[in-house]
Write a protein that holds these residues in place. Structure first.
Motif, PDB file in Angstrom:
ATOM      1  N   VAL A 132       0.766  -1.142   0.193  1.00  0.00           N
ATOM      2  CA  VAL A 132       0.004  -0.157  -0.040  1.00  0.00           C
ATOM      3  C   VAL A 132       0.770   1.322   0.099  1.00  0.00           C
ATOM      4  N   THR A 133       0.802   2.065  -1.063  1.00  0.00           N
ATOM      5  CA  THR A 133       1.755   3.204  -1.159  1.00  0.00           C
ATOM      6  C   THR A 133       1.061   4.139  -0.113  1.00  0.00           C
ATOM      7  N   GLN A 134       2.204   5.211   0.375  1.00  0.00           N
ATOM      8  CA  GLN A 134       1.808   6.226   1.396  1.00  0.00           C
ATOM      9  C   GLN A 134       1.012   7.268   0.787  1.00  0.00           C
ATOM     10  N   VAL A 135       0.313   7.884   1.534  1.00  0.00           N
ATOM     11  CA  VAL A 135      -0.541   9.146   1.275  1.00  0.00           C
ATOM     12  C   VAL A 135       0.430  10.325   1.667  1.00  0.00           C
ATOM     13  N   ASN A 136      -0.033  11.451   1.117  1.00  0.00           N
ATOM     14  CA  ASN A 136       0.946  12.626   1.355  1.00  0.00           C
ATOM     15  C   ASN A 136      -0.320  13.665   1.547  1.00  0.00           C
ATOM     16  N   PRO A 137       0.481  14.885   2.431  1.00  0.00           N
ATOM     17  CA  PRO A 137      -0.446  16.019   2.788  1.00  0.00           C
ATOM     18  C   PRO A 137      -1.175  16.525   1.378  1.00  0.00           C
ATOM     19  N   GLY A 138      -2.310  17.111   1.158  1.00  0.00           N
ATOM     20  CA  GLY A 138      -2.886  17.382   0.012  1.00  0.00           C
ATOM     21  C   GLY A 138      -3.650  16.348  -0.630  1.00  0.00           C
ATOM     22  N   ASP A 139      -3.287  15.187  -0.542  1.00  0.00           N
ATOM     23  CA  ASP A 139      -4.073  14.012  -1.149  1.00  0.00           C
ATOM     24  C   ASP A 139      -5.773  13.985  -0.955  1.00  0.00           C
ATOM     25  N   VAL A 210      -7.847   2.332  -3.013  1.00  0.00           N
ATOM     26  CA  VAL A 210      -6.968   1.641  -2.124  1.00  0.00           C
ATOM     27  C   VAL A 210      -7.332   1.913  -0.889  1.00  0.00           C
ATOM     28  N   VAL A 211      -7.476   1.098   0.167  1.00  0.00           N
ATOM     29  CA  VAL A 211      -7.644   1.382   1.621  1.00  0.00           C
ATOM     30  C   VAL A 211      -6.185   1.869   2.297  1.00  0.00           C
ATOM     31  N   GLN A 212      -6.286   3.392   2.454  1.00  0.00           N
ATOM     32  CA  GLN A 212      -5.124   3.674   3.367  1.00  0.00           C
ATOM     33  C   GLN A 212      -5.480   4.153   4.673  1.00  0.00           C
ATOM     34  N   GLY A 213      -6.651   3.969   5.318  1.00  0.00           N
ATOM     35  CA  GLY A 213      -6.775   4.281   6.711  1.00  0.00           C
ATOM     36  C   GLY A 213      -7.903   3.658   7.074  1.00  0.00           C
ATOM     37  N   ILE A 214      -8.195   3.612   8.657  1.00  0.00           N
ATOM     38  CA  ILE A 214      -9.389   3.260   9.290  1.00  0.00           C
ATOM     39  C   ILE A 214      -9.643   4.434  10.330  1.00  0.00           C
ATOM     40  N   PHE A 215     -11.069   4.909  10.257  1.00  0.00           N
ATOM     41  CA  PHE A 215     -11.022   5.923  11.219  1.00  0.00           C
ATOM     42  C   PHE A 215     -11.135   5.489  12.459  1.00  0.00           C
ATOM     43  N   SER A 216     -10.302   6.318  13.335  1.00  0.00           N
ATOM     44  CA  SER A 216     -10.057   6.052  14.721  1.00  0.00           C
ATOM     45  C   SER A 216     -10.954   7.018  15.728  1.00  0.00           C
ATOM     46  N   SER A 217     -10.563   8.351  15.492  1.00  0.00           N
ATOM     47  CA  SER A 217     -10.890   9.245  16.289  1.00  0.00           C
ATOM     48  C   SER A 217     -10.890  10.673  15.820  1.00  0.00           C
ATOM     49  N   VAL A 231      -3.025   1.924   7.227  1.00  0.00           N
ATOM     50  CA  VAL A 231      -3.065   0.607   7.109  1.00  0.00           C
ATOM     51  C   VAL A 231      -1.908   0.053   6.597  1.00  0.00           C
ATOM     52  N   SER A 232      -0.786   0.905   5.713  1.00  0.00           N
ATOM     53  CA  SER A 232       0.282   0.395   5.365  1.00  0.00           C
ATOM     54  C   SER A 232       1.361   0.066   6.270  1.00  0.00           C
TER      55      SER A 232
END
Length: 245
Positions: A132-139, A210-217, A231-232
């Motif tokens: 899973v590739t990383q996400v960056n600010p602004g994505d 692509v699933v990059q995150g799971i909402f936590s808080s 997720v990565s």
């Protein structure tokens, strides 16, 4: 119990304290076939979001664990009995071994289903890529869920979705007592009101399919940003766990 009665049993009033979408809009019915509604009891009847990542597994937040866990797939309007819905009990909840309920760090969990989901137009996994590739600010990424559309509003019966912008880690470090850029993603522009809120815990952050995150808080007032488990970082554990069970 028939699916409709099960759904109505678990539907929560706005004040019940679940995380939900603010500032979004109704999704096209069944356009997010990976979305899961996770129902459970933890002192009271509650719900979370989740994502089907394999026919037999749903990925969600670790703090969504409870008793009598059930997953509903293929839903759009959760107040109606839809032919597309599949109601499946959870065989085993598998939170990350390093999950800390006090700080919500490592807030990610796999749910093994009692039976595998039947793949249809309305039920499809959002499979995890090899890397899973990383996400960056602004994505810009998408989050979907059922629930309140404002902090004081009523819960939505139909799936809502919202596009959120990934933020610099400093935005979350200043907003939250504990934040780790290694294991978490900071999401949601503080200059607007679009955010996840109470009921969308466990919902996936989807970037370029692509699933990059799971909402936590998020913050109590619903003002962004919010925190997503990355997720990565957890991918080796996720794949190892699904292979083991």
């Amino acid at each position: 119990m028939p699916p409709l009665l099960l759904l109505l049993t678990f539907l929560l009033p706005p004040e019940a304290g679940t995380e939900e979408i603010i500032g979004g809009h109704e999704a096209k019915p069944h356009s997010r076939p990976y979305m899961a509604l996770v129902l459970f009891t933890s002192g009271e009847k509650r719900s979370c979001g989740g994502v089907l990542v394999q026919e037999g597994f749903v990925l969600t937040a670790a703090h969504c664990e409870g008793s009598s866990m059930t997953v509903i797939l293929g839903a759009h309007n959760i107040k109606e009995l839809e032919k597309t819905q599949q109601v499946i009990r959870v065989r085993k909840a598998i939170p990350h071994p390093d999950y800390d309920p006090d700080t919500l760090s490592q807030d990610i969990m796999l749910l093994q289903l009692e039976i595998e989901a039947k793949l249809t137009r309305a039920v499809q996994p959002l499979r995890l890529l090899g890397n899973v590739t990383q996400v960056n600010p602004g994505d810009k990424c998408l989050v979907a869920g059922w629930g309140q559309m404002s902090p004081s509003g009523t819960s939505a019966s139909k799936l809502q979705e919202v596009v959120l912008t990934v933020q610099n880690e400093l935005k979350c470090k200043s907003a939250f007592r504990v934040y780790s850029a290694i294991t978490e993603i900071c999401v949601g522009d503080p200059r607007n009101t679009k955010s996840c809120f109470k009921g969308d815990s466990g919902s996936p952050l989807v970037c370029n399919n692509v699933v990059q995150g799971i909402f936590s808080s998020g913050k109590d007032d619903g003002v962004p940003p919010g925190v997503f488990a990355k997720v990565s970082y957890f991918l080796p554990w996720i794949k190892r766990t699904m292979k083991h069970f």
